[in-house]
Motif scaffolding. Structure first.
Motif, PDB file in Angstrom:
ATOM      1  N   UNK A 113      41.474  45.098  46.184  1.00 10.95           N
ATOM      2  CA  UNK A 113      42.088  44.093  45.309  1.00 10.95           C
ATOM      3  C   UNK A 113      42.842  44.776  44.168  1.00 10.95           C
ATOM      4  N   UNK A 114      43.958  44.191  43.768  1.00 16.84           N
ATOM      5  CA  UNK A 114      44.711  44.711  42.632  1.00 16.84           C
ATOM      6  C   UNK A 114      44.828  43.596  41.596  1.00 16.84           C
ATOM      7  N   UNK A 115      44.132  43.762  40.457  1.00 14.85           N
ATOM      8  CA  UNK A 115      44.153  42.765  39.387  1.00 14.85           C
ATOM      9  C   UNK A 115      44.701  43.424  38.126  1.00 14.85           C
ATOM     10  N   UNK A 116      45.045  42.619  37.137  1.00 12.91           N
ATOM     11  CA  UNK A 116      45.677  43.123  35.919  1.00 12.91           C
ATOM     12  C   UNK A 116      44.651  43.354  34.818  1.00 12.91           C
ATOM     13  N   UNK A 117      44.686  44.526  34.234  1.00 11.56           N
ATOM     14  CA  UNK A 117      43.864  44.790  33.055  1.00 11.56           C
ATOM     15  C   UNK A 117      44.349  43.919  31.899  1.00 11.56           C
ATOM     16  N   UNK A 118      43.421  43.402  31.122  1.00  4.80           N
ATOM     17  CA  UNK A 118      43.780  42.486  30.050  1.00  4.80           C
ATOM     18  C   UNK A 118      44.486  43.119  28.880  1.00  4.80           C
ATOM     19  N   UNK A 119      44.485  44.457  28.776  1.00  2.00           N
ATOM     20  CA  UNK A 119      45.076  45.122  27.619  1.00  2.00           C
ATOM     21  C   UNK A 119      46.541  44.755  27.424  1.00  2.00           C
ATOM     22  N   UNK A 120      47.247  44.479  28.513  1.00  2.59           N
ATOM     23  CA  UNK A 120      48.660  44.124  28.413  1.00  2.59           C
ATOM     24  C   UNK A 120      48.866  42.786  27.719  1.00  2.59           C
ATOM     25  N   UNK A 121      47.830  41.963  27.664  1.00  2.93           N
ATOM     26  CA  UNK A 121      47.955  40.600  27.152  1.00  2.93           C
ATOM     27  C   UNK A 121      47.268  40.404  25.796  1.00  2.93           C
ATOM     28  N   UNK A 122      46.625  41.438  25.279  1.00  2.00           N
ATOM     29  CA  UNK A 122      45.775  41.271  24.103  1.00  2.00           C
ATOM     30  C   UNK A 122      46.339  42.009  22.887  1.00  2.00           C
ATOM     31  N   UNK A 123      45.988  41.481  21.707  1.00  2.00           N
ATOM     32  CA  UNK A 123      46.228  42.199  20.451  1.00  2.00           C
ATOM     33  C   UNK A 123      44.871  42.574  19.860  1.00  2.00           C
ATOM     34  N   UNK A 124      44.094  41.558  19.509  1.00  2.00           N
ATOM     35  CA  UNK A 124      42.741  41.812  18.995  1.00  2.00           C
ATOM     36  C   UNK A 124      41.674  41.106  19.825  1.00  2.00           C
ATOM     37  N   UNK A 125      42.081  40.332  20.819  1.00  2.00           N
ATOM     38  CA  UNK A 125      41.126  39.589  21.649  1.00  2.00           C
ATOM     39  C   UNK A 125      40.240  40.551  22.439  1.00  2.00           C
TER      40      UNK A 125
END
Length: 439
Positions: free
Chosen positions: A391-403
């Motif tokens: 499976x290839x999923x997206x790491x959340x770091x690309x979408x976060x600032x402080x979340x």
């Protein structure tokens, strides 16, 4: 500063160009510190004022940020090197892209003939029939449509609105977590990101109020299908947010309703709340196809004038060939049926994945849109672990600032039976991670 890169130049523009070249070529990486002003001035044989001017230009253009005693460093998302998603490794199931299922996209049929035009379309940039269809599209969901215009897509529109409304150094309130391309765009315009907390109903009112009290001059948000969490405004949340924004009437509110047709949620929009400065942009990429670089925009008259004034001086208009294609799709009953089937399928697939993860006591959210957001302790461990299972999923770091950390899974193409297998693999990966890191 990175030891392998030496900043050169004897003028402010020359120094700034040298830093930009270093960032673009990789000699200076995000987070690398630039030399203190006086040290670099001594090394280059110029005045401290020359270096300070260069650094100021770089800040305004979004290449560097100043962190007080931490000095000046290359921005995490410098405007010359926007983040791009990593290439999907061969043989993996791609659940990272945020794209619709092609099975629910219509075949694009441009008009068979388009007579040659004399001159330009600047005097009449919008086709009357598509303008009427666009007004109906907004009115259907209670959005005022007295003033509408067109753009080349959501980000094209948002960039034009922010650049005409704000000045370098101004702050923009954005969702956190939020749309990764927007988080790249805002700094590239020389503007500052101010994160606003998002829960299952979208922007949290008190967090938005804090951002506006802190000086944010614009807000960019999604009323439904929020990327990456799938949050959507309820009526109560919409009303609470409208009350907050009315305390700051000079603030421009921009809604990106990119999932208007396939989000699977009702429309409770800020644009319908009687605000003084507002715009809502709707694209067709998610339900008609990515090659249709067209967006409809409804807004207040001041915002319309500023948007269209800037567009008049640049691209001038959206291609009439493209406009005729969109108008034809809007009025084709078979396309409407296909889009409705897609919306139902996306809802079923989101729910199936959330339920499958829930069976393993893995918390996930995704009430609308294409994606499911799964909080995790270690993004890299989960992404790499799922990769070993195919499976290839997206790491959340690309979408976060402080979340907090999470991963984003696009469920739009994931059938329910595959969701159960993914959930089992996810649970196994979490178990391995806990054993490794002592969770």
């Amino acid at each position: 500063m990175a030891a392998q890169y030496s900043i050169q130049g004897t003028t402010a523009k020359g120094i700034a160009a040298s830093v930009e070249r270093g960032v673009a070529e990789g000699g200076l990486r995000p987070g690398d510190a630039l030399p203190p002003v006086r040290r670099l001035a001594d090394a280059l044989g110029v005045s401290p004022g020359t270096v300070a001017t260069a650094y100021k230009e770089l800040r305004q253009r979004g290449l560097v940020v100043t962190r007080g005693r931490g000095g000046t460093v290359v921005a995490e998302v410098p405007s010359v090197a926007s983040r791009r998603p990593p290439r999907v490794p061969e043989g993996l199931v791609d659940l990272a892209g945020g794209h619709p299922d092609p099975a629910f996209l219509p075949v694009l049929r441009p008009p068979a003939e388009l007579p040659p035009s004399y001159g330009s379309h600047r005097a009449a940039p919008r086709l009357p029939d598509l303008e009427a269809l666009t007004r109906d599209w907004f009115v259907r969901d209670g959005v005022p449509a007295e003033h509408v215009t067109f753009a080349h897509g959501a980000l094209d529109c948002i960039a034009r609105l922010l650049s005409t409304e704000l000045r370098p150094g101004d702050a923009v309130a954005v969702e956190d977590p939020g749309f990764h391309h927007l988080l790249d765009l805002v700094p590239s315009l020389g503007l500052r990101l101010v994160p606003v907390t998002v829960d299952r109903e979208g922007l949290v009112p008190e967090s938005l109020r804090a951002a506006l009290r802190g000086g944010a001059r614009a807000v960019v948000c999604s009323p439904r299908g929020q990327c990456p969490t799938g949050a959507f405004f309820t009526r109560a949340r919409r009303d609470a947010l409208v009350a907050v924004v009315r305390e700051f009437p000079e603030v421009l509110v921009v809604e990106d309703d990119h999932n208007a047709e396939v989000g699977g949620a009702a429309a409770y929009t800020l644009a319908a709340g009687g605000l003084e400065r507002w715009a809502q942009v709707r694209t067709v990429s998610k339900h008609l196809g990515i090659d249709l670089r067209w967006a409809g925009v409804a807004c207040d008259p001041v915002t319309l004038a500023r948007h269209d004034g800037r567009m008049l001086m640049t691209s001038g208009w959206v291609s009439h060939l493209l406009q005729r294609t969109v108008a034809g799709l809007f009025t084709d009953p078979s396309v409407g049926e296909l889009v409705a089937a897609g919306e139902a399928a996306y809802a079923e697939r989101r729910t199936a994945l959330i339920d499958a993860l829930g069976a393993y006591r893995i918390r996930a959210v995704g009430a609308s849109g294409f994606n499911v957001w799964v909080p995790v302790r270690d993004e890299s461990a989960v992404v790499n672990g799922l990769r070993t299972h195919g499976w290839w999923v997206a790491a959340g770091a690309r979408f976060r600032i402080t979340a907090p950390p999470a991963v984003r899974i696009t469920a739009a193409t994931l059938r329910p039976e595959d969701a159960r297998r993914l959930a089992a693999d996810f649970a196994e990966v979490l178990g391995d991670a806990q054993a490794t890191y002592g969770g």
